[in-house]
Scaffold this motif. Structure first.
Motif, PDB file in Angstrom:
ATOM      1  N   THR A  92       0.828  -1.204   0.000  1.00 12.42           N
ATOM      2  CA  THR A  92       0.000   0.000   0.000  1.00 12.42           C
ATOM      3  C   THR A  92       0.860   1.252   0.000  1.00 12.42           C
ATOM      4  OG1 THR A  92      -1.782  -1.142   1.164  1.00 12.42           O
ATOM      5  CG2 THR A  92      -1.789   1.267   1.250  1.00 12.42           C
ATOM      6  N   GLU A  93       1.961   1.231   0.748  1.00 13.43           N
ATOM      7  CA  GLU A  93       2.852   2.400   0.799  1.00 13.43           C
ATOM      8  C   GLU A  93       3.589   2.597  -0.520  1.00 13.43           C
ATOM      9  OE1 GLU A  93       3.706   2.348   5.622  1.00 13.43           O
ATOM     10  OE2 GLU A  93       5.006   1.230   4.263  1.00 13.43           O
ATOM     11  N   PHE A  94       4.011   1.515  -1.155  1.00  8.41           N
ATOM     12  CA  PHE A  94       4.621   1.618  -2.480  1.00  8.41           C
ATOM     13  C   PHE A  94       3.654   2.298  -3.448  1.00  8.41           C
ATOM     14  CE2 PHE A  94       8.008  -1.666  -1.909  1.00  8.41           C
ATOM     15  CZ  PHE A  94       9.021  -0.999  -2.575  1.00  8.41           C
ATOM     16  N   GLU A  95       2.436   1.806  -3.446  1.00 10.15           N
ATOM     17  CA  GLU A  95       1.420   2.323  -4.356  1.00 10.15           C
ATOM     18  C   GLU A  95       1.109   3.788  -4.056  1.00 10.15           C
ATOM     19  OE1 GLU A  95      -3.319   1.744  -4.871  1.00 10.15           O
ATOM     20  OE2 GLU A  95      -2.145  -0.085  -4.564  1.00 10.15           O
ATOM     21  N   ALA A  96       0.949   4.122  -2.780  1.00 17.24           N
ATOM     22  CA  ALA A  96       0.620   5.494  -2.405  1.00 17.24           C
ATOM     23  C   ALA A  96       1.724   6.461  -2.811  1.00 17.24           C
ATOM     24  CB  ALA A  96       0.373   5.576  -0.897  1.00 17.24           C
ATOM     25  N   VAL A  99       1.502   7.021  -6.562  1.00 17.01           N
ATOM     26  CA  VAL A  99       0.366   7.886  -6.894  1.00 17.01           C
ATOM     27  C   VAL A  99       0.689   9.341  -6.557  1.00 17.01           C
ATOM     28  CG1 VAL A  99      -2.001   8.462  -6.225  1.00 17.01           C
ATOM     29  CG2 VAL A  99      -1.377   6.083  -6.729  1.00 17.01           C
ATOM     30  N   ARG A 100       1.305   9.569  -5.391  1.00 18.69           N
ATOM     31  CA  ARG A 100       1.674  10.951  -5.023  1.00 18.69           C
ATOM     32  C   ARG A 100       2.655  11.545  -6.027  1.00 18.69           C
ATOM     33  NH1 ARG A 100       1.436   8.833   0.295  1.00 18.69           N
ATOM     34  NH2 ARG A 100       3.654   8.355   0.259  1.00 18.69           N
ATOM     35  N   SER A 101       3.609  10.751  -6.472  1.00 16.29           N
ATOM     36  CA  SER A 101       4.620  11.268  -7.401  1.00 16.29           C
ATOM     37  C   SER A 101       3.981  11.696  -8.717  1.00 16.29           C
ATOM     38  CB  SER A 101       5.700  10.214  -7.660  1.00 16.29           C
ATOM     39  OG  SER A 101       5.221   9.165  -8.476  1.00 16.29           O
ATOM     40  N   LEU A 102       2.912  11.019  -9.112  1.00 23.56           N
ATOM     41  CA  LEU A 102       2.206  11.385 -10.339  1.00 23.56           C
ATOM     42  C   LEU A 102       1.220  12.518 -10.112  1.00 23.56           C
ATOM     43  CD1 LEU A 102       1.544   7.774 -11.637  1.00 23.56           C
ATOM     44  CD2 LEU A 102       3.024   9.457 -12.733  1.00 23.56           C
ATOM     45  N   ALA A 164      13.008  -4.319  -8.915  1.00 24.10           N
ATOM     46  CA  ALA A 164      12.752  -4.527 -10.345  1.00 24.10           C
ATOM     47  C   ALA A 164      11.259  -4.521 -10.643  1.00 24.10           C
ATOM     48  CB  ALA A 164      13.381  -5.843 -10.792  1.00 24.10           C
ATOM     49  N   VAL A 165      10.476  -5.198  -9.791  1.00 21.15           N
ATOM     50  CA  VAL A 165       9.038  -5.292 -10.019  1.00 21.15           C
ATOM     51  C   VAL A 165       8.366  -3.931  -9.840  1.00 21.15           C
ATOM     52  CG1 VAL A 165       6.908  -6.235  -9.055  1.00 21.15           C
ATOM     53  CG2 VAL A 165       8.846  -7.735  -9.483  1.00 21.15           C
ATOM     54  N   ALA A 166       8.736  -3.211  -8.793  1.00 20.77           N
ATOM     55  CA  ALA A 166       8.111  -1.913  -8.537  1.00 20.77           C
ATOM     56  C   ALA A 166       8.424  -0.919  -9.650  1.00 20.77           C
ATOM     57  CB  ALA A 166       8.582  -1.376  -7.191  1.00 20.77           C
ATOM     58  N   ASP A 192      -4.319   5.699 -12.510  1.00 25.50           N
ATOM     59  CA  ASP A 192      -5.145   4.492 -12.523  1.00 25.50           C
ATOM     60  C   ASP A 192      -4.329   3.272 -12.949  1.00 25.50           C
ATOM     61  OD1 ASP A 192      -7.609   2.861 -12.672  1.00 25.50           O
ATOM     62  OD2 ASP A 192      -7.345   3.039 -14.838  1.00 25.50           O
ATOM     63  N   LEU A 193      -3.546   3.407 -14.004  1.00 23.30           N
ATOM     64  CA  LEU A 193      -2.782   2.273 -14.517  1.00 23.30           C
ATOM     65  C   LEU A 193      -1.658   1.872 -13.569  1.00 23.30           C
ATOM     66  CD1 LEU A 193      -2.739   3.310 -18.264  1.00 23.30           C
ATOM     67  CD2 LEU A 193      -3.844   1.296 -17.301  1.00 23.30           C
ATOM     68  N   VAL A 194      -1.005   2.856 -12.940  1.00 28.04           N
ATOM     69  CA  VAL A 194       0.035   2.523 -11.960  1.00 28.04           C
ATOM     70  C   VAL A 194      -0.573   1.760 -10.789  1.00 28.04           C
ATOM     71  CG1 VAL A 194       1.541   3.530 -10.196  1.00 28.04           C
ATOM     72  CG2 VAL A 194       1.697   4.317 -12.555  1.00 28.04           C
ATOM     73  N   GLU A 195      -1.712   2.204 -10.296  1.00 28.12           N
ATOM     74  CA  GLU A 195      -2.372   1.493  -9.198  1.00 28.12           C
ATOM     75  C   GLU A 195      -2.689   0.056  -9.593  1.00 28.12           C
ATOM     76  OE1 GLU A 195      -5.715   4.093  -8.523  1.00 28.12           O
ATOM     77  OE2 GLU A 195      -4.823   4.858  -6.675  1.00 28.12           O
ATOM     78  N   ARG A 196      -3.238  -0.124 -10.787  1.00 31.55           N
ATOM     79  CA  ARG A 196      -3.622  -1.462 -11.235  1.00 31.55           C
ATOM     80  C   ARG A 196      -2.411  -2.364 -11.415  1.00 31.55           C
ATOM     81  NH1 ARG A 196      -7.236   0.459 -16.139  1.00 31.55           N
ATOM     82  NH2 ARG A 196      -6.986  -1.702 -16.830  1.00 31.55           N
ATOM     83  N   CYS A 197      -1.340  -1.835 -12.005  1.00 25.49           N
ATOM     84  CA  CYS A 197      -0.133  -2.648 -12.212  1.00 25.49           C
ATOM     85  C   CYS A 197       0.499  -3.059 -10.882  1.00 25.49           C
ATOM     86  CB  CYS A 197       0.885  -1.872 -13.047  1.00 25.49           C
ATOM     87  SG  CYS A 197       0.480  -1.763 -14.811  1.00 25.49           S
TER      88      CYS A 197
END
Length: 205
Positions: A92-96, A99-102, A164-166, A192-197
């Motif tokens: 969740t923190e990786f994703e958040a 999202v903030r960076s975008l 690598a995955v992130a 949206d796409l970053v969250e989904r990936c």
């Protein structure tokens, strides 16, 4: 206990960063509009308002000049992760952080320029090489940050794979967005796409 002073860039350093980004933005726009073959370093320098020799102080080739624009989002993301809790980020923190960076980064105009640049890379090996190098450097820097956060007892293979995955999830999301002509906001947007990936890949336990 005294806090460590925060080192801020000097005025001269900020001006150099601004000039480098102005050149990158101009080059990216011209490449997106005309393709790299039709654009010269002289044209980029002229439209950026700098001398040609100044241009070559910031970039060795016309293609390389776009690197600061391509790297800006990754730099925001990496800084966000490095500033977080002193432990490995949760999924969740990786994703958040991504999202903030975008969300807090590129303007709508810059997003459109980036889209055009990513589309131009499909037929330009030199630009594509810059894109992949930028992403690989972000992956290496993320691995360094994660290694620092995890400490000596962490599984090195897991750390490499997580980095690598992130990094790959964000790269793929942006490439899909550019190729499919997604919107700037909402469904099909970079966020949206970053969250989904990232959710599909589960970048961390």
């Amino acid at each position: 206990m005294s806090a460590h002073p925060i080192l801020r860039p000097t005025l001269a350093e900020r001006r150099k960063q601004e000039t480098r980004m102005d050149i990158a933005r101009t080059a990216a726009r011209l490449f997106a509009e005309h393709g790299t073959a039709a654009v010269t370093a002289e044209q980029i320098a002229s439209e950026s308002g700098v001398a040609l020799r100044t241009f070559y102080r910031y970039a060795r080739t016309k293609e390389e000049s776009v690197e600061p624009m391509l790297a800006a989002g990754a730099q925001r993301w990496l800084a966000d992760i490095a500033a977080g809790p002193h432990r490995l980020p949760t999924p969740t923190e990786f994703e958040a952080a991504a999202v903030r960076s975008l969300t807090l980064g590129d303007s709508p105009e810059d997003l459109e320029i980036t889209r055009g640049l990513l589309q131009a890379m499909e037929t330009d090996p030199a630009l594509r090489a810059i894109w992949h190098r930028t992403n690989l450097e972000a992956e290496y820097e993320l691995h360094r940050i994660l290694s620092s956060l995890a400490g000596a007892q962490a599984d090195p293979i897991r750390l490499r794979l997580t980095a690598a995955v992130a990094a790959g999830a964000i790269r793929v999301a942006l490439e899909i967005w550019a190729a499919e002509g997604g919107s700037a906001e909402g469904e099909g947007s970079p966020v949206d796409l970053v969250e989904r990936c990232m959710r599909r890949l589960h970048v961390s336990d």
